[in-house]
Scaffold this active site. Structure first.
Site, PDB file in Angstrom:
ATOM      1  CE  LYS A 139      47.955 -67.405 -46.053  1.00 11.74           C
ATOM      2  NZ  LYS A 139      47.377 -66.602 -45.002  1.00 11.74           N
ATOM      3  CG  ASN A 140      47.992 -63.184 -46.712  1.00 13.49           C
ATOM      4  OD1 ASN A 140      47.400 -64.059 -46.361  1.00 13.49           O
ATOM      5  ND2 ASN A 140      49.309 -62.645 -46.138  1.00 13.49           N
ATOM      6  CB  CYS A 149      48.539 -65.999 -32.983  1.00 12.88           C
ATOM      7  SG  CYS A 149      49.243 -66.327 -34.614  1.00 12.88           S
ATOM      8  NE  ARG A 191      48.768 -62.519 -36.424  1.00 13.95           N
ATOM      9  CZ  ARG A 191      48.651 -63.066 -37.690  1.00 13.95           C
ATOM     10  NH1 ARG A 191      48.944 -64.552 -37.432  1.00 13.95           N
ATOM     11  NH2 ARG A 191      48.281 -62.809 -38.929  1.00 13.95           N
ATOM     12  CG  ASP A 233      53.588 -63.154 -44.245  1.00 13.56           C
ATOM     13  OD1 ASP A 233      53.773 -62.911 -43.036  1.00 13.56           O
ATOM     14  OD2 ASP A 233      52.567 -62.745 -44.953  1.00 13.56           O
ATOM     15  NE  ARG A 267      46.790 -71.522 -41.768  1.00 20.47           N
ATOM     16  CZ  ARG A 267      47.414 -70.580 -41.336  1.00 20.47           C
ATOM     17  NH1 ARG A 267      48.295 -70.747 -40.159  1.00 20.47           N
ATOM     18  NH2 ARG A 267      47.329 -69.309 -41.486  1.00 20.47           N
TER      19      ARG A 267
HETATM   20  C1  UD1 Z   1      48.399 -60.164 -42.448  1.00 21.57           C
HETATM   21  C2  UD1 Z   1      48.699 -61.065 -43.234  1.00 21.57           C
HETATM   22  C3  UD1 Z   1      49.669 -61.958 -42.681  1.00 21.57           C
HETATM   23  C4  UD1 Z   1      51.004 -60.949 -42.405  1.00 21.57           C
HETATM   24  C5  UD1 Z   1      50.738 -59.788 -41.697  1.00 21.57           C
HETATM   25  C6  UD1 Z   1      51.635 -58.582 -41.669  1.00 21.57           C
HETATM   26  C7  UD1 Z   1      46.657 -61.569 -44.092  1.00 21.57           C
HETATM   27  C8  UD1 Z   1      45.283 -62.728 -44.164  1.00 21.57           C
HETATM   28  N1  UD1 Z   1      47.603 -62.349 -43.153  1.00 21.57           N
HETATM   29  O1  UD1 Z   1      48.107 -60.368 -40.979  1.00 21.57           O
HETATM   30  O2  UD1 Z   1      50.601 -62.750 -43.492  1.00 21.57           O
HETATM   31  O3  UD1 Z   1      52.116 -61.552 -41.940  1.00 21.57           O
HETATM   32  O4  UD1 Z   1      49.438 -59.172 -42.431  1.00 21.57           O
HETATM   33  O5  UD1 Z   1      52.156 -58.318 -43.096  1.00 21.57           O
HETATM   34  O6  UD1 Z   1      46.479 -60.708 -44.867  1.00 21.57           O
HETATM   35  N2  UD1 Z   1      47.568 -55.499 -34.300  1.00 21.57           N
HETATM   36  C9  UD1 Z   1      47.235 -54.825 -33.352  1.00 21.57           C
HETATM   37  N3  UD1 Z   1      45.814 -54.745 -33.374  1.00 21.57           N
HETATM   38  C10 UD1 Z   1      45.150 -55.077 -34.275  1.00 21.57           C
HETATM   39  C11 UD1 Z   1      45.548 -55.658 -35.501  1.00 21.57           C
HETATM   40  C12 UD1 Z   1      46.674 -55.751 -35.275  1.00 21.57           C
HETATM   41  O7  UD1 Z   1      47.846 -54.760 -32.246  1.00 21.57           O
HETATM   42  O8  UD1 Z   1      43.784 -54.732 -34.206  1.00 21.57           O
HETATM   43  C13 UD1 Z   1      49.166 -55.773 -34.556  1.00 21.57           C
HETATM   44  C14 UD1 Z   1      49.527 -57.440 -34.817  1.00 21.57           C
HETATM   45  O9  UD1 Z   1      49.675 -58.003 -33.600  1.00 21.57           O
HETATM   46  C15 UD1 Z   1      50.826 -57.117 -35.248  1.00 21.57           C
HETATM   47  C16 UD1 Z   1      50.540 -55.858 -36.233  1.00 21.57           C
HETATM   48  O10 UD1 Z   1      49.659 -55.153 -35.871  1.00 21.57           O
HETATM   49  O11 UD1 Z   1      51.941 -56.913 -34.474  1.00 21.57           O
HETATM   50  C17 UD1 Z   1      50.246 -56.344 -37.676  1.00 21.57           C
HETATM   51  O12 UD1 Z   1      49.425 -57.196 -37.963  1.00 21.57           O
HETATM   52  P1  UD1 Z   1      48.368 -57.178 -39.171  1.00 21.57           P
HETATM   53  O13 UD1 Z   1      48.818 -56.439 -40.069  1.00 21.57           O
HETATM   54  O14 UD1 Z   1      47.054 -56.806 -38.549  1.00 21.57           O
HETATM   55  O15 UD1 Z   1      48.453 -58.744 -39.543  1.00 21.57           O
HETATM   56  P2  UD1 Z   1      47.205 -59.429 -39.989  1.00 21.57           P
HETATM   57  O16 UD1 Z   1      46.363 -58.543 -40.789  1.00 21.57           O
HETATM   58  O17 UD1 Z   1      46.712 -60.302 -39.069  1.00 21.57           O
END
Ligand code: UD1
Length: 416
Positions: free
Chosen positions: A22-23, A116, A121, A304, A396
């Site tokens: 999925k990711n 969320c 996030r 995850d 999902r």
């Molecule tokens: C992706 C995965 C999700 C997984 C996560 C962590 C997808 C579609 N989803 O989510 O399944 O659980 O990686 O491995 O690939 N953060 C910030 N600012 C930002 C972006 C992130 O503070 O602009 C923080 C988030 O709140 C979180 C951490 O960084 O605490 C990691 O998040 P991130 O790696 O961005 O997760 P996703 O990419 O949303």
């Protein structure tokens, strides 16, 4: 609302084919926006998130044709550079259209994701990165409005590791003027799979899979074919299910090299693991031993997979500590596991689990995708019937989960 009913106590035996990730599929679908030529994808999982992403791309004008697990996309004619709130609120990964749209069309309007279940996030790193590449960004009426004549290469150092942040900026940089260097980039295998697809489309990318990714922007990308990598989280989920319930299963069409940490933990829990080519086999003939887990960005233990290991620890011999370092509120499954009799104490980002010999079936509620997987595993090992409410979360991200588990001998059915 659909529910799952599970009669616990069966061991799992047999073979299960692992679906595409999925990711990886979600960002790769968005990569179609970077070119006017067709992008042909294979091994795309049949999931609600994928359907939502296809719908979003279609609303923008992308021609999408899906046949089984193959999806053909053509973004030759785009007439709407927008991801509306309705889409982003059901699937945060919709933010992944931002980078490609600004890069190819010079403009995008993408709804800010709201709250969320598992944490706040934010998407500040996506925004800061695009600003560093010269985009003008305004937040207005809950939307990110980004504009740029042509993005410019930049050196961007992430404050913290973000998977979709890395993917969004990597895609944006493929069409930028000059070289972009992403430092403290996410090393997740899904980032690498996206890079392979982009490279097949003509992008110049080096270092994907390391914490420094260098992208030399090109004028144009072209069409390509790409096969989506196997889902490591689905793989891990089935392995944990068999380790908790006992039995002997073989995963086919998967990859062991991206599951090191998870396989080590399963061995520590007492499972025998064998890897041959694209198969992973697991045998478990006794009650699992409790294992400590600490989540961190790849290649460390994935967040995850945290919830699934919580279910395993709930029925394990001994006590374990589970520390969640990525998301601040990712213990929502704990309350539900307690309703099945699990002994879990939570203090901040740490859960201490004292394994008990037997969980008891009850009606419980899924709160997010991986929490749902944890509750399914708990239902498989609990005595009597467990009914899981709100399973739309599960749909999902898990392709045909009840069919796959039934084929392994689980007693599981969907109540519509
Ligand atoms: C992706 C995965 C999700 C997984 C996560 C962590 C997808 C579609 N989803 O989510 O399944 O659980 O990686 O491995 O690939 N953060 C910030 N600012 C930002 C972006 C992130 O503070 O602009 C923080 C988030 O709140 C979180 C951490 O960084 O605490 C990691 O998040 P991130 O790696 O961005 O997760 P996703 O990419 O949303």
């Amino acid at each position: 609302m659909q529910r799952l009913a599970i009669q616990g106590g069966n061991r799992l035996n047999g073979e299960v084919r692992i679906s595409g990730a999925k990711n990886a599929a979600l960002p790769i679908l968005c990569a179609s926006l970077l070119t006017g030529d067709p992008l042909q994808l294979d091994n795309v999982p049949d999931l609600n998130d994928v359907a939502t992403m296809r719908k979003l791309l279609q609303q923008m004008g992308v021609a999408v044709e899906a046949t089984g697990n193959q999806v053909a996309l053509s973004a030759a004619h785009i007439d709407k550079l927008e991801a509306p709130y309705d889409m982003v609120k059901t699937m945060r990964a919709a933010i992944l259209v931002l980078g490609p749209l600004v890069a190819r069309f010079g403009e995008a309007r993408v709804s800010l994701p709201g709250g969320c279940a598992i944490g706040s996030r934010p998407v500040d790193l996506h925004i800061k990165g695009l600003q560093a590449m010269g985009a003008e960004i305004h937040i207005e009426h809950g939307y990110i409005h980004a504009q740029a004549k042509r993005l410019k290469g930049a050196r961007i150092c992430f404050d913290l590791v973000s998977v979709t942040g890395t993917e969004n900026l990597m895609m944006a940089a493929t069409l930028a003027d000059g070289v972009t260097v992403l430092e403290n980039a996410a090393r997740e295998p899904e980032v690498v799979d996206l890079a392979y697809c982009l490279i097949a489309m003509g992008a110049k990318i080096e270092g994907a899979g390391s914490d420094t990714i260098t992208i030399a922007g090109v004028e144009k990308l072209h069409g390509a074919s790409h096969r989506v990598m196997p889902d490591r989280i689905e793989s891990g989920t089935f392995l944990v299910a068999a380790a908790a319930a006992g039995g002997s299963i073989t995963l086919t069409g998967t990859r062991a090299d991206i599951l090191d940490n998870v396989l080590e933990k399963l061995q520590e829990a007492g499972a025998t693991i064998q890897v041959a080519g694209s198969t992973i086999s697991l045998q478990m003939s006794k009650r699992p031993t409790a294992v400590n887990v600490r989540t961190a960005p790849y290649p460390a233990f994935p967040t995850d997979m945290q919830a699934q290991f919580m279910a395993l620890n709930a029925v394990a011999e001994g006590s374990a500590m589970v520390v969640e370092t990525i998301f601040e509120n990712r213990f929502m499954h704990v309350q539900e596991l307690r309703r099945l009799g699990a002994q879990i104490d939570v203090e901040g980002n740490t859960a201490v689990i004292r394994g008990c010999a037997q969980l008891e079936g009850a009606t419980i509620m899924a709160t997010d995708l991986r929490a749902s997987a944890c509750l399914v595993i708990a239902g498989l090992v609990a005595q009597g019937e467990t009914v899981i409410d709100r399973i739309y979360h599960l749909d999902r991200g898990y392709e045909h989960i009840e069919a796959k588990l039934s084929a392994l001998g689980a007693q599981i059915r969907r109540i519509k």
